[in-house]
Scaffold this active site. Sequence first.
Site, PDB file in Angstrom:
ATOM      1  N   SER A   8       0.852  -1.183   0.000  1.00 42.65           N
ATOM      2  CA  SER A   8       0.000   0.000   0.000  1.00 42.65           C
ATOM      3  C   SER A   8       0.886   1.231   0.000  1.00 42.65           C
ATOM      4  CB  SER A   8      -0.889   0.007   1.252  1.00 42.65           C
ATOM      5  OG  SER A   8      -1.475   1.276   1.469  1.00 42.65           O
ATOM      6  N   TYR A  65      -2.519  -0.559  10.311  1.00 44.71           N
ATOM      7  CA  TYR A  65      -2.461  -0.864   8.882  1.00 44.71           C
ATOM      8  C   TYR A  65      -1.119  -0.412   8.304  1.00 44.71           C
ATOM      9  CZ  TYR A  65      -3.805  -0.857   3.933  1.00 44.71           C
ATOM     10  OH  TYR A  65      -3.867  -1.081   2.576  1.00 44.71           O
TER      11      TYR A  65
END
Length: 257
Positions: free
Chosen positions: A149, A162
Site C-alpha cells: 500500500s 495498517y
Amino acid sequence: MTAAPLPSTPSFRLDGQRALVTGASGGIGRAAAVALAEAGAEVVLAARRIEALREAAEALSAVGHKAHALALDVTNRDAVRAAVEAEGPFRILVNNAGTNIREPFTEVSDESFDALVDLNTRAAFAVGQAVARGMVAAGQGGAIVNVSSVNGHIAGMNRSVYTGTKHALEGFTKAWAVELAQHGIRVNAICPGFVETPLTEGILSDTAFRARESRRIPLGRILTVEDVMGAIIFLASPAAAGITGASLLIDGGLCSI
C-alpha cells in the site's frame, strides 16, 4: 559494416504459467486474477467468500480462460500449507489478501490489532513461504507480487496498525527477494493509493473526503483497479526479469509531493 542486431523486447505474456491470487473474491485481487488470465496464465482464485470466487472463476472460464476457485482462509497456516501443496507448484503469486480497520491510534482495540496483524502480516508471510517452497522445489523460478500500500511508505490518519503491517510487507519483499534470487524467484511489491474497491467504498462515499483526497493526488483522481492490473502483469512477466526487491508506487503521484 555490419549493423548490431536489434534487441528483443521481452514478453508480457504468461502463457502456460500457474498463478495463485489470494483475496481474489473482489477488488484488486479479482482484477489481478482477470489480468493474469488474460495474459495467458492458469489462475487459482483463493479467498473465504466461495460464492464470489466461483462467480469470478466461471466468468473467466466462460470467455476461454483457465481459472478455478479455491475456498481458503489464509489466516489458517495449516490450511494454507495444505492447499498450496495440493494445488501447486505455482510460478506466480499475487499475495493480495488484506484488510484495514480505521481507528485513532489511542483507541485501537486488541481485537483490531490482532485482526490486522493476523491477515496483513502473518497470513501474507505464510502464503509467501508456502508458495516459495513449492517454487524452489520445482526449480523453475517464479514471481511473487506482494500487494502492499502507499501506507507502506507514508503514514495516514487513523491507520497506525495498517501502516505498520504494510511496512512489514515491504520488509518481507526485500528480504525474500535477497534469499530467493539464487532460485530464480523474483519478489516485488505494488503499493496502491486510494483505489475504488469494496474495501474503500464506505470511506469514499463521503463526498467531502473523496474531494479532499482527489485534490491531494497530483493526477487529481481516485485510482481504479484497472490502474493496478498492468503493474501486476509487468512484475509477474519476463518484461521485469531484472527487477526484484522493488516497490512500485501506484498512487497518482501522491508520494512525490
